[in-house]
Design an enzyme around this catalytic site. Structure first.
Site, PDB file in Angstrom:
ATOM      1  N   THR A  20       7.555   6.169  -2.255  1.00  0.00           N
ATOM      2  CA  THR A  20       8.554   6.625  -1.397  1.00  0.00           C
ATOM      3  C   THR A  20       9.968   7.243  -2.262  1.00  0.00           C
ATOM      4  OG1 THR A  20       8.028   5.836   0.649  1.00  0.00           O
ATOM      5  CG2 THR A  20      10.180   6.250   0.422  1.00  0.00           C
ATOM      6  N   SER A  64       1.718   6.559  -5.852  1.00  0.00           N
ATOM      7  CA  SER A  64       2.108   5.126  -5.471  1.00  0.00           C
ATOM      8  C   SER A  64       0.879   4.412  -5.850  1.00  0.00           C
ATOM      9  CB  SER A  64       2.327   5.289  -4.107  1.00  0.00           C
ATOM     10  OG  SER A  64       3.012   3.798  -3.818  1.00  0.00           O
ATOM     11  N   ALA A  65       1.191   3.251  -6.834  1.00  0.00           N
ATOM     12  CA  ALA A  65       0.221   2.603  -7.473  1.00  0.00           C
ATOM     13  C   ALA A  65      -0.588   1.656  -6.406  1.00  0.00           C
ATOM     14  CB  ALA A  65       0.910   1.643  -8.457  1.00  0.00           C
ATOM     15  N   HIS A  66       0.166   1.232  -5.460  1.00  0.00           N
ATOM     16  CA  HIS A  66      -0.806   0.211  -4.507  1.00  0.00           C
ATOM     17  C   HIS A  66      -1.877   1.309  -3.600  1.00  0.00           C
ATOM     18  CE1 HIS A  66       2.224   1.837  -1.603  1.00  0.00           C
ATOM     19  NE2 HIS A  66       1.338   1.536  -0.253  1.00  0.00           N
ATOM     20  N   GLN A 108      -2.421   9.725  -2.140  1.00  0.00           N
ATOM     21  CA  GLN A 108      -3.790   9.453  -1.571  1.00  0.00           C
ATOM     22  C   GLN A 108      -4.955   9.874  -2.286  1.00  0.00           C
ATOM     23  OE1 GLN A 108      -4.538   7.504   0.892  1.00  0.00           O
ATOM     24  NE2 GLN A 108      -2.506   7.097   1.608  1.00  0.00           N
ATOM     25  N   CYS A 117       0.584   4.405  19.995  1.00  0.00           N
ATOM     26  CA  CYS A 117       0.590   3.158  20.550  1.00  0.00           C
ATOM     27  C   CYS A 117       0.464   2.091  19.223  1.00  0.00           C
ATOM     28  CB  CYS A 117      -0.714   3.150  21.248  1.00  0.00           C
ATOM     29  SG  CYS A 117      -1.025   4.404  22.736  1.00  0.00           S
TER      30      CYS A 117
END
Length: 462
Positions: free
Chosen positions: A70, A194-196, A177, A320
């Site tokens: 981010t 993003s590494a994770h 992704q 939801c």
């Protein structure tokens, strides 16, 4: 317990764990210092940058490490917009970008800039003609994800990059992704990741800026990472991120084939075994490990809780599953059903037996939740003896899927050609009632203003 939410965070790869532990011992010093420990840390940082740059497809001096994906997106967008402010203050992006892009776009508009949101088709793929039309003379930057984080659809990055090149507009690609599965097509000017998402540790992002791309870092200046990512580098995590990226790339080809076969099995058998379900996303041009489907008459949060009780960890893009009543912006842009949404994203190494057990458990769980909500089992075999000319269903103050369930219960009580008006103040109804009509072969007439909420008008066709 099977973990099926790799799109949120992939389990730490064994190589990442080994590299992290080794770097904690060897890479704790300041890599900017000239003494022995500092030089050793600098060697580790340089090696990690070279490995990451090779995977990205850029030069090492074009890539910096950030504190998250981010942060990389925010820094990339802000820096590119500032660097091209003389060209204009217009930003183009797809309607299904990650929230980090949308938040940056909102901040840009609040500061006086302008944005164009490019629509997508029902599969979630961006419309090329619309993207080309969104590129104006004052467009400073265009953004496009490489693959969608909710439905897995791969975007036509190469085609959009060609449109951007023709218009002289830099393209920022959010590759969070997809980067673990392979390189992004050429043509981008900026890239984030993003590494994770690929099995590295959390707290490491990548920002690559091609040479020749006008870029002006925003915020207070820093001495580290070319001034584009302030603060002391988390060197052990960076080393682990680069090592795991190289490892997963080496395994990607074989694992993609295996996981794609498992996902194909889910796509076909969910539609076969669960009534009233919509499998969303592109069936072909998609990530190999991710599938999303939505179930009529089911509350997403309840469904996820019940699957968790059966020891399956899955995610959702449904409204939801959050504290708001707003449906997923991705599902809304696609115009597909949002209620009862389930995202299954398989991490590398997922066993086929776990997928088979999921497919055995799911139909009963969905049936149980539908029964709890009082959903109709099937359409009535006999018409109402005296069909009404029209009906009004008051579902104000009730969250989806209740407005859709109440609509389904009364649709056969009106004559063919007559209408049912559903009064609802749940934002999800704006998406789910038209989606129900699409699945049920009824006509969605449209939305009308009401004293409270909105009035959704449906005409019975049969």
């Amino acid at each position: 317990m099977p973990y099926f939410d790799a799109a949120s965070a992939a389990p730490l790869h064994p190589v990442a764990r080994q590299a992290l532990l080794a770097a904690l011992d060897e890479g704790w010093a300041d890599p900017a210092r000239l003494y022995r420990e500092g030089r050793r840390a600098r060697l580790l940082l340089d090696a990690a940058r070279e490995a990451a740059a090779e995977a990205v497809g850029c030069r090492p001096d074009e890539l910096v490490f950030t504190s998250s994906g981010t942060t990389a997106v925010h820094a990339g967008i802000a820096g590119a917009l500032s660097g091209r402010r003389r060209v204009g203050r217009h930003l183009a992006h797809s309607a299904v970008e990650h929230s980090s892009v949308l938040h940056s776009a909102a901040a840009h508009e609040a500061a006086g800039g302008s944005c164009t949101e490019v629509p997508v088709d029902r599969f979630g793929a961006v419309d090329l003609a619309a993207y080309g039309a969104a590129l104006r003379a004052d467009t400073a930057l265009a953004c496009l994800q490489s693959a969608n984080h909710e439905v897995g659809t791969e975007q036509p990055v190469a085609e959009v990059a060609a449109l951007c090149a023709q218009a002289g507009v830099p393209l920022l690609v959010d590759a969070a992704q997809s980067l673990g599965w392979g390189p992004v097509p050429a043509g981008w000017s900026l890239l984030t990741a993003s590494a994770h998402k690929w099995g590295g540790p959390a707290g490491v992002g990548l920002l690559a800026v091609r040479k020749g791309t006008r870029f002006s870092p925003q915020g207070p200046a820093g001495e580290r990472e070319s001034g584009r990512s302030p603060g002391f580098e988390n060197l052990p995590a960076i080393v682990a991120a680069a090592a795991s990226l190289r490892a997963v790339r080496g395994e990607a080809a074989a694992e993609a084939v295996r996981l794609r076969a498992l996902v194909d099995r889910i796509r076909s058998l969910v539609a076969e075994r669960v009534p009233d379900v919509e499998v969303v996303g592109d069936p072909v041009r998609r990530l190999p490990h991710l599938v999303t489907f939505s179930c009529l008459y089911v509350d997403g949060e309840t469904l996820l809780h019940e699957l968790d009780r059966r020891e399956f960890s899955v995610s959702s893009g449904s409204s939801c599953t959050s504290s708001t009543l707003t449906p997923s912006h991705v599902l809304r842009a696609m115009g597909v059903l949002s209620e009862g949404n389930v995202r299954v994203s398989l991490p590398p190494g997922t066993a086929g037996a776990d997928v088979d057990r999921f497919l055995e458990v799911l139909p009963g769980v969905v049936a149980e939740v539908r029964e709890r909500f009082g959903a109709p089992v099937s359409a009535s075999a006999t018409p109402s003896p005296a069909p009404a000319a029209s009906l009004v269903v008051d579902a104000l103050g009730r969250r989806c899927p209740i407005p859709v369930i109440e609509l389904a219960k009364v649709i056969e009580e009106v004559a063919v050609g007559a209408t049912v008006t559903v009064l609802a103040d749940d934002e999800a109804a704006r998406l789910d009632i038209p989606a129900w009509c699409e699945m049920r072969g009824q006509e969605y007439v449209g939305e009308e203003p009401a004293d409270r909420g909105s009035a959704y008008v449906v005409r019975r066709l049969g």
